[in-house]
Write a protein that holds these residues in place. Structure first.
Motif, short mmCIF file in Angstrom:
data_model
loop_
_atom_site.label_atom_id
_atom_site.label_comp_id
_atom_site.label_asym_id
_atom_site.label_seq_id
_atom_site.Cartn_x
_atom_site.Cartn_y
_atom_site.Cartn_z
N LYS A 180 -0.26 8.57 -3.07
CA LYS A 180 -1.37 7.64 -2.84
C LYS A 180 -2.22 8.05 -1.65
O LYS A 180 -3.40 7.78 -1.61
CB LYS A 180 -0.76 6.27 -2.60
CG LYS A 180 -1.60 5.12 -3.03
CD LYS A 180 -0.70 3.92 -3.13
CE LYS A 180 -1.40 2.69 -2.63
NZ LYS A 180 -0.54 1.55 -2.54
N GLY A 209 -4.20 1.23 -5.36
CA GLY A 209 -4.54 1.25 -3.94
C GLY A 209 -5.90 0.60 -3.70
O GLY A 209 -6.61 0.97 -2.78
N ARG A 231 11.44 -4.17 -3.83
CA ARG A 231 10.74 -2.92 -3.57
C ARG A 231 11.63 -1.93 -2.83
O ARG A 231 11.65 -0.75 -3.13
CB ARG A 231 9.52 -3.22 -2.70
CG ARG A 231 8.23 -2.92 -3.40
CD ARG A 231 7.07 -3.45 -2.61
NE ARG A 231 6.27 -4.31 -3.46
CZ ARG A 231 5.47 -5.25 -3.03
NH1 ARG A 231 5.37 -5.50 -1.74
NH2 ARG A 231 4.77 -5.96 -3.88
N GLY A 257 -1.53 -6.10 -1.81
CA GLY A 257 -1.91 -4.75 -1.41
C GLY A 257 -0.77 -3.76 -1.60
O GLY A 257 -0.97 -2.62 -2.01
N ALA A 258 0.45 -4.24 -1.31
CA ALA A 258 1.61 -3.37 -1.43
C ALA A 258 1.91 -3.05 -2.89
O ALA A 258 2.52 -2.05 -3.19
CB ALA A 258 2.81 -4.02 -0.76
N ALA A 259 1.49 -3.95 -3.77
CA ALA A 259 1.84 -3.79 -5.18
C ALA A 259 0.75 -3.09 -5.98
O ALA A 259 1.00 -2.59 -7.07
CB ALA A 259 2.14 -5.14 -5.80
N CYS A 260 -0.46 -3.07 -5.47
CA CYS A 260 -1.60 -2.56 -6.27
C CYS A 260 -1.39 -1.08 -6.60
O CYS A 260 -1.32 -0.25 -5.71
CB CYS A 260 -2.91 -2.74 -5.51
SG CYS A 260 -4.31 -2.07 -6.42
N CYS A 272 3.66 -9.57 6.63
CA CYS A 272 4.83 -9.96 5.83
C CYS A 272 5.54 -8.67 5.43
O CYS A 272 4.88 -7.66 5.17
CB CYS A 272 4.36 -10.71 4.58
SG CYS A 272 5.70 -11.16 3.44
N VAL A 303 1.03 -8.85 0.14
CA VAL A 303 1.96 -8.61 -0.96
C VAL A 303 1.21 -7.95 -2.13
O VAL A 303 1.72 -7.05 -2.78
CB VAL A 303 2.63 -9.94 -1.39
CG1 VAL A 303 3.18 -9.85 -2.80
CG2 VAL A 303 3.75 -10.29 -0.42
N LYS A 321 10.20 -9.97 -2.66
CA LYS A 321 9.46 -8.80 -3.15
C LYS A 321 9.87 -7.56 -2.35
O LYS A 321 10.00 -6.47 -2.89
CB LYS A 321 7.97 -9.07 -3.06
CG LYS A 321 7.53 -10.08 -4.13
CD LYS A 321 6.27 -10.83 -3.77
CE LYS A 321 6.04 -11.94 -4.79
NZ LYS A 321 5.20 -13.02 -4.26
N GLY A 337 6.80 -8.24 2.74
CA GLY A 337 6.35 -8.03 1.35
C GLY A 337 5.05 -7.25 1.28
O GLY A 337 4.65 -6.79 0.21
N GLY A 338 4.37 -7.12 2.41
CA GLY A 338 3.14 -6.34 2.44
C GLY A 338 3.38 -4.89 2.79
O GLY A 338 2.44 -4.11 2.98
N LEU A 339 4.65 -4.51 2.90
CA LEU A 339 5.00 -3.12 3.21
C LEU A 339 4.72 -2.26 1.98
O LEU A 339 5.36 -2.41 0.95
CB LEU A 339 6.48 -3.02 3.57
CG LEU A 339 6.97 -1.60 3.82
CD1 LEU A 339 6.85 -1.24 5.28
CD2 LEU A 339 8.38 -1.41 3.33
N GLU A 340 3.77 -1.36 2.13
CA GLU A 340 3.50 -0.46 1.02
C GLU A 340 4.53 0.66 1.08
O GLU A 340 4.82 1.18 2.15
CB GLU A 340 2.08 0.09 1.13
CG GLU A 340 1.06 -1.04 1.13
CD GLU A 340 -0.39 -0.57 1.06
OE1 GLU A 340 -0.62 0.59 0.72
OE2 GLU A 340 -1.26 -1.40 1.35
N PRO A 341 5.10 1.04 -0.06
CA PRO A 341 6.11 2.10 -0.06
C PRO A 341 5.59 3.36 0.63
O PRO A 341 6.36 4.09 1.27
CB PRO A 341 6.36 2.36 -1.55
CG PRO A 341 6.01 1.06 -2.21
CD PRO A 341 4.91 0.47 -1.40
N GLY A 365 7.78 -13.69 -0.06
CA GLY A 365 7.41 -12.28 0.15
C GLY A 365 8.61 -11.39 0.34
O GLY A 365 8.64 -10.25 -0.12
#
Lengths: 144, 661
Positions: free
Chosen positions: A142, B640, A83, B634-637, A41, B632, A79, A43-47, A76
C-alpha cells in the motif's frame, strides 16, 4: 556496545496512551526502548503501520488498546483483535518471529500492564537479536 | 495541501520547543542536547529549550517565532498531549496559525518519568522529537466546524427522570417533546407507596410534577407513543414517533371515566404488578396524566369478537373511535435525553425461592402495590387466604450481587427493604426479618433511617437465603413459609417461619434496551445499561453527541440521584440550545473519492453510522458531524482511500520513520 532493540508501540488515545501516561506519573520504570505513537483507536491501526515499522528498522512492534468491552468507540478493539490475528500470520510468513509483534490490552488505570508489556517485549526481542530486514524485504503493497 | 495523499508544502519552517519542566524532564533527559539535535535536521528553522514551555514566557517564545520568523509548523517536546496540547494549540491560533499545525512529543510522562537518567533516555527523547518533526511536515490546516442546534429537545421516557428533565427545559421556555410508552407518565415512581428515607408518599410528591408537565405550554406530551427511528446528528435529529391508537379521541375526551365504569371486561392491571384488575378500557391509575383512557385492543371484546361497544354507547363526548390507527409523527430536535428506566428482575428462575409457586412470596414491586392505599388491597397487607400476615421476611439481593444473574449491586434495595420493615411494623405490628448480605445505606439520611429501623425491633440476619418452602414444621395451618438460610454472624443454619416473604429484586436494563441502543446508537456497558461518555467526569453524556442518558437506564440509582442527573442533562441540552450552535470534533475521516472503489466495507464498520454510500457518485462519503475520528474505516479501506484528519496515514508513517531512522 550491547544490542538495544528499537520497538514501536501503537497506543490508543483513550485507554492505552492514558495508561502509559499514568505509568510515568506513578514513576514506574521500564526499558527505554519503546517509542510510543498515539492513535485515536487501536482499531484505526492500519496493518501497513506495523510493516512500515519493520521496514524502517524496528526490532519489534507493540500494539495496545482498551480492554475488550471498554472501547471508547464501542468495539474498535475487537476489530484490532481480528486484524492483529490475521496480521501476525502474515508477519510470521514474512519471517518476522512471533514475539516481535505483540498485542496487549492496557486500560487507562493499568499502568503496570503497560510497563510489564514494555519490559517483556524488550527482553524477548533482545533475546532474539536485531530484526534483519534484508532477510525478507517487507513490501506492504500500500505504501511503498 | 490535501489532508489525504498530498505532498507537503514547499516552504515549511518548523520550530521545535523543548521544555525542561523544571527538573521534571531536565534531570533525566539532556534537553539542550535534544534541542541541538533537532536543530541539525534540515527542516527545522529554530529549536529552543526553556524551563517551563507552558508558562506565559514559554508560550511567548513560540508566539514570537511564528510572528517574526514565519514558523509555520510547531513541535513542542514537553508533557503528554493529553494535558497541554490544547494550550499550545491556542498559542498557534492566537498567532494566526491553524492549531493543527502542531505536534506534541511526550518526553515527560512517557520518557523522563519512565526511565533512569542517562544517554538512553535522551536517545529516546531525540527519537520521539524526530518523529514529531517528521510528522508535523505532513500536517495541514483543519477547519473546525460547528453545527446549528435546533431549539427543541426530545425526552424519551416519562418517569421521574424524564419528567424532571422535561420540566427543567420547559421552565427555560424551550420546547420539549416528552414521549412515554405507557398510557400515562409517572413511571415506576408512581407505583411506589412511600419513599425512603423520609417516608413521603410517592404519589404526593410526584403527582404535582406530573400536573406541571400537563400544564406547561412548552411541553408537548406524547403518551402511549414510542420512538421508532432516529436519524441526523447533534443539533439536527429527525425523530419518528409512533403514536399508538388509543381508540379514544384525545381532543374530545373529557376524562369522565364513564367508559371505564361501563366496560364489562376485566384483566390484570400492569400498574398493580398484576395483583389487581383493570378494565379493557382503562387509565392505569387514578392520577394518570393525561387523564385519557386507552382501549386495550388485546382485551377489548369488541376487537376480539366484534360485539359490545358499551363504552361508545355511554360516552357523551363521542370520543370513542374504534377506527383510529397508529400515527407516525416526525419531530425535529436538537438534543435527546434518554430516560427509559429499568425493568425489575423476574425471580421465577430462582426456583428455590418459590416465586410464582408459593402464593405468599412477593417481589418488591408487588409489595409496594400491596402497601399503597390506591393498590389492589387498599393498602392492607393480606395473605392469599385473606388473613393479615403476622411476620415478614425481606430478602435482599435477589438477582443482584449474584454471579448467576447480575453481578452489580442494585443500590436501592437495602433502603427499600428498611422501608418495608417500617411499613410492615406500622401496618401489622408483626415480626420482620431482614436477610441481607451487606447493608448499604449511603445516601443523605440513609444511615439514620437504618438506625431508626433497627430501633423498631427488626431482626437482621446476615446471610444469603438458601430456600423458601411451604412446609414449616411449626405451622398450625401448614400454610406458613419456612426460610432456610445461613446466619454468617452466628455461624450456623437457621430456619425462620414467616407468613410472607418479599424478594427485593434487581433493577435490570429494559428488555428492549438493545433495540433502543441501536435506534440511538448508544453503547452499553457490560451489565447492559447504557454507557455514559465517562464513568466519573461525564456520567450524563454519551458517545453520541447531543444524546444524554439519565436515571436507571444508565445504571441503578435512587430518586434523588435520578433527579440530579436529569437536571444535569437538562442543563447540558439547554447549553446547546441557548448557544444555538455546537462545535464538533475536528479529527474526522475523509474519503478520497478518486480512490474509493465503492466496495462499501467502511459503511458497515463505522460504529456511528457516519459513512453512507452516495449512489449517484458511486462513492462512500463521511458525515463529519457524526464521525468521531477512530479511523477504523481508514484501517480497513482496501483502496487506501480513507484517511483521518490529524491521524492520517502519511502522518503516522512519517512519525514511524522519524522515531526509527
Amino acid at each position: 556496545m550491547s544490542f538495544e532493540p528499537k520497538i514501536v508501540a501503537f497506543l490508543c488515545n483513550w485507554c492505552s496512551y492514558a495508561g502509559a501516561d499514568l505509568a510515568g506519573v506513578s514513576r514506574y520504570k521500564c526499558a527505554p526502548n519503546v517509542m510510543s505513537i498515539r492513535l485515536m483507536c487501536s482499531g484505526g491501526l492500519e496493518p501497513s503501520f506495523v510493516l512500515k515499522a519493520f521496514k524502517e528498522g524496528a526490532d519489534g512492534v507493540l500494539v495496545c488498546g482498551c480492554n475488550l468491552g471498554d472501547c471508547h468507540y464501542t468495539d474498535g478493539n475487537y476489530k484490532t483483535l481480528m486484524r492483529m490475528t490475521l496480521l501476525k500470520k502474515l508477519t510470521e510468513q514474512l519471517g518476522i518471529e512471533e514475539p516481535r509483534v505483540r498485542l496487549q490490552w492496557v486500560c487507562a488505570s493499568c499502568a503496570e500492564d503497560f510497563t510489564n508489556a514494555v519490559n517483556r517485549i524488550t527482553e524477548d526481542v533482545r533475546a532474539l537479536g536485531p530484526y534483519k530486514k534484508e532477510k525478507v524485504e517487507v513490501e506492504s503493497g500500500k505504501n511503498t | 495541501m490535501s489532508i489525504l495523499k498530498g505532498k507537503p508544502d514547499d516552504d515549511i519552517k518548523i520550530g521545535v520547543y523543548v521544555c525542561h519542566c523544571g527538573h521534571n524532564i531536565a534531570s533525566t533527559v539532556d534537553v539542550e542536547e535534544v534541542a541541538r539535535r533537532a536543530k541539525e535536521l534540515g527542516e527545522v528553522s529554530v529549536a529552543r529549550d526553556y524551563v517551563y514551555m507552558c508558562s506565559s514566557k514559554g508560550q511567548n517564545l513560540i508566539r514570537q517565532d511564528i510572528m517574526q520568523l514565519g514558523i509555520n509548523r510547531v513541535v513542542v517536546a514537553a508533557c503528554s498531549p493529553r494535558l497541554y496540547e490544547q494550550t499550545f494549540q491556542n498559542v498557534l491560533r492566537e498567532s494566526g496559525l491553524n492549531p493543527y499545525l502542531l505536534q506534541v512529543a511526550n518526553i515527560r510522562e512517557q520518557c523522563a518519568w519512565l526511565h533512569e537518567p542517562g544517554p538512553l533516555a535522551t536517545e529516546k527523547a531525540n527519537r520521539l522529537v524526530k518523529g514529531a518533526i517528521k510528522r508535523v511536515i505532513h500536517h495541514s490546516p483543519i477547519e473546525e466546524q460547528s453545527v446549528p442546534v435546533f431549539p427543541a429537545t426530545l425526552v424519551i421516557g416519562g418517569g421521574i427522570a424524564g419528567i424532571q428533565a422535561a420540566l427543567e427545559i420547559a421552565n427555560s421556555q424551550q420546547i420539549v417533546y416528552l414521549v412515554e410508552r405507557e398510557p400515562s407518565i409517572g413511571g415506576h415512581m408512581a407505583q411506589f407507596d412511600k419513599t425512603f428515607p423520609t417516608l413521603d408518599c410517592s404519589a404526593c410528591i410526584l403527582t404535582p410534577k406530573m400536573n406541571e408537565v400537563a400544564r406547561n405550554p412548552y411541553i408537548r406530551l406524547m403518551t402511549y407513543s414510542e420512538v421508532v427511528e432516529v436519524s441526523g446528528y447533534v443539533g439536527n435529529f429527525n425523530v419518528k414517533v409512533r403514536r399508538k391508537a388509543r381508540y379514544i379521541d384525545e381532543d374530545k375526551c373529557v376524562g369522565c371515566g364513564i367508559c371505564v365504569e361501563k366496560c364489562p371486561w376485566s384483566t390484570e392491571s400492569e400498574f398493580d404488578a398484576d395483583l389487581g384488575v383493570r378494565k379493557a378500557v382503562y387509565t392505569p391509575f387514578p392520577q394518570a396524566i393525561p387523564n385519557i383512557p386507552v382501549i386495550d385492543k388485546e382485551r377489548c371484546v369488541y376487537f376480539l369478537k366484534g360485539k359490545c361497544r358499551a363504552c361508545e354507547k355511554f360516552c357523551e363526548a363521542k370520543a370513542i373511535n374504534f377506527q383510529q390507527e397508529d400515527l407516525f409523527i416526525e419531530l425535529h430536535v436538537g438534543a435527546i435525553i434518554v430516560a427509559t428506566g429499568y425493568d425489575v428482575f423476574d425471580p421465577t428462575p430462582i426456583s428455590q425461592y418459590g416465586y410464582g409457586r408459593l402464593p405468599n412470596v412477593f417481589t418488591s414491586l408487588e409489595f409496594e402495590r400491596l402497601c399503597s392505599p390506591s393498590g389492589p388491597t387498599g393498602g392492607q397487607l393480606k395473605l392469599a387466604d385473606g388473613r393479615e400476615p403476622k411476620s415478614l421476611a425481606v430478602i435482599h439481593c435477589v438477582g443482584s450481587r449474584d454471579q448467576n444473574y447480575n453481578a452489580y449491586c442494585s443500590r436501592v434495595c437495602c433502603m427499600h427493604s428498611l422501608k418495608y420493615s417500617h411499613l410492615f411494623k406500622e401496618k401489622t405490628g408483626g415480626e420482620v426479618y431482614q436477610i441481607y448480605i451487606d447493608m448499604r445505606c449511603t445516601g443523605k439520611g440513609y444511615e439514620e433511617f437504618y438506625e431508626r429501623v433497627q430501633g423498631e425491633h427488626v431482626r437482621f440476619i446476615r446471610g444469603k437465603l438458601a430456600t423458601i418452602t411451604a412446609d414449616s414444621p411449626d405451622s398450625e395451618t401448614g400454610e406458613k413459609l419456612s426460610l432456610s438460610c445461613e446466619d454468617t454472624l452466628l455461624g450456623g443454619l437457621v430456619n425462620i417461619p414467616v407468613d410472607m416473604a418479599v424478594l427485593c429484586v434487581a433493577l435490570e436494563p429494559r428488555h428492549d434496551a438493545e433495540q433502543v441502543a441501536q435506534i440511538l446508537r448508544l453503547g452499553r456497558s457490560r451489565d447492559g445499561f447504557f454507557m455514559e461518555r465517562h464513568p466519573k467526569l461525564d456520567p450524563v453524556a454519551t458517545m453520541s453527541e447531543g444524546i444524554f442518558i439519565v436515571g436507571c437506564c444508565q445504571g441503578p440509582k435512587d430518586i434523588p440521584d435520578t433527579v440530579a442527573q436529569a437536571s444535569a442533562a437538562a442543563a447540558r441540552a439547554l447549553a446547546m440550545i441557548v448557544r444555538g450552535k455546537m462545535e464538533t470534533g475536528a479529527i474526522t475521516a475523509a474519503i478520497d473519492e478518486t480512490l474509493c472503489s465503492a466496495c462499501k466495507v467502511c459503511n458497515a464498520l463505522c460504529p456511528y453510522g457516519a459513512i453512507f454510500f452516495d449512489e449517484v457518485s458511486n462513492v462512500s462519503r463521511v458525515n463529519r458531524i457524526l464521525c468521531k475520528g477512530c479511523n477504523v474505516c481508514g484501517a480497513a479501506c482496501p483502496s487506501g482511500a480513507i484517511s483521518t484528519r490529524n491521524f492520517s496515514e502519511s502522518q503516522i508513517l512519517a512519525e514511524i520513520e522519524g522515531v526509527l531512522v
